[in-house]
Design an enzyme around this catalytic site. Structure first.
Site, PDB file in Angstrom:
ATOM      1  N   HIS A   1      14.573  66.366 105.775  1.00 26.85           N
ATOM      2  CA  HIS A   1      15.896  66.233 105.173  1.00 26.85           C
ATOM      3  C   HIS A   1      16.101  67.205 104.017  1.00 26.85           C
ATOM      4  O   HIS A   1      17.211  67.713 103.807  1.00 26.85           O
ATOM      5  CB  HIS A   1      16.098  64.790 104.691  1.00 26.85           C
TER       6      HIS A   1
ATOM      7  N   SER B   1      23.777  65.839 105.097  1.00 24.24           N
ATOM      8  CA  SER B   1      23.552  64.424 104.812  1.00 24.24           C
ATOM      9  C   SER B   1      24.866  63.638 104.759  1.00 24.24           C
ATOM     10  O   SER B   1      25.630  63.638 105.721  1.00 24.24           O
ATOM     11  CB  SER B   1      22.772  64.302 103.498  1.00 24.24           C
TER      12      SER B   1
ATOM     13  N   ASP C   1      14.092  62.757 110.167  1.00 25.75           N
ATOM     14  CA  ASP C   1      13.772  63.790 109.175  1.00 25.75           C
ATOM     15  C   ASP C   1      13.262  63.197 107.870  1.00 25.75           C
ATOM     16  O   ASP C   1      13.164  63.882 106.852  1.00 25.75           O
ATOM     17  CB  ASP C   1      14.994  64.674 108.913  1.00 25.75           C
TER      18      ASP C   1
END
Length: 308
Positions: free
Chosen positions: A275, A102, A253
């Site tokens: 994610h 991320s 995602d």
């Protein structure tokens, strides 16, 4: 005859043991692996809950040396990048391989710009390399200077301070800086400052695997998933089912669009994971089609085979 039988038994044991011995060093990279968490992340809470769940252990069990970095729960990628550089400098290792999830991806690219001689590779996992439409939407509904913006910032900072206490950290928190840096505009400004190293400015694609920063060659890789609903027992899936609406028809995602995740050598974008699945959470609840742990392990082996 007895000698022949003994020889055959010994050779059989060697053949049977060979795969095991090979497997024991499958993830044994030359340089240690540093795992870097994303926004609203941590390394570990009380030594019980790891941001990357059981991924560190699954890397270590086949020979890897693994560190889990701790940077700000919420802050700009520039600030987090400096923190990560300080952390790596304190490890006493000549070089490291970074695997970042991320916001950890732009954070790590900042670090690579600061201490390129210490970085062997940077791997972006569902990384926010060109911003997130979710951040764009949130920024749009928080009027600058308003009580709503101030309240949201205060809550984010308070949560960050709580994570500091639970994870024995002392990282500075700045919720608004985190939001700004993850918007498309904020990430574009960061990419401009970093010279778009490893990030394709004009296309939905990666770049060359070899990225040169101040005369230092660093290997850049990335991968991502483009699914949202992957396991009916995972309570984070409904949340991502809402945030995915920000992307329209673009594969994503739940929090990051596919194009934004591409950096360097793109290993794949087809994985059936969202994610949260990308760090093997929530506690291993995932799609049966993609095992995120295997992605980390195979990538460690890839780094090993490249002499990294």
């Amino acid at each position: 005859m007895r000698k022949l039988i003994t020889f055959a038994v010994i050779m059989g044991c060697v053949v049977l043991a060979a795969p095991t011995l090979s497997h024991a060093s499958y993830t044994q990279t030359k340089h240690p692996i540093v795992l870097v968490h994303g926004v609203t992340g941590f390394n570990t809470i009380g030594g019980l809950i790891n941001y990357f769940h059981n991924i560190p252990w699954n890397l270590e069990r086949s020979g890897a040396k693994v560190y889990s970095a701790s940077v700000s729960f919420v802050n700009s990628s520039e600030q987090r990048g400096q923190q990560l550089a300080n952390y790596i400098n304190g490890l006493g290792e000549s070089k490291v391989n970074i695997m970042a999830h991320s916001q950890g991806a732009p954070t790590s690219r900042v670090t690579a710009s600061l201490i390129p001689h210490k970085i062997a590779s940077v791997t972006s996992i569902n990384g926010v390399n060109k911003g997130s439409r979710v951040a764009d939407v949130v920024r749009g509904i928080l009027p600058p200077g308003s009580y709503v913006e101030g309240g949201a910032d205060a809550i984010a900072n308070a949560l960050g301070d709580l994570i500091n206490a639970l994870s024995d950290s002392d990282n500075p928190q700045d919720g608004l800086a985190a939001l700004e840096t993850l918007t498309t505009r904020g990430t574009t400004e960061l990419n401009d400052a970093l010279g778009w190293k490893g990030v394709n400015r004009s296309a939905c694609a990666g770049t060359d695997e070899d990225v040169w920063i101040n005369g230092n060659r660093i290997k850049f890789f990335s991968w991502t998933g483009t699914s949202v609903w992957t396991n009916w027992t995972d309570i984070t899936d409904p949340f991502l089912g809402v945030t995915t609406l920000a992307f329209g028809d673009e594969p994503n995602d739940g929090l990051v669009g596919e194009c934004s995740t591409k950096m360097g050598n793109v290993i794949g974008t087809h994985y059936d994971m969202n994610h949260v699945d990308a760090i093997n959470h929530l506690f291993g609840a995932r799609s049966w089609r993609t095992d995120p742990v295997s992605l980390y392990r195979s990538h460690a082996n890839r780094l090993k085979n490249r002499g990294l």
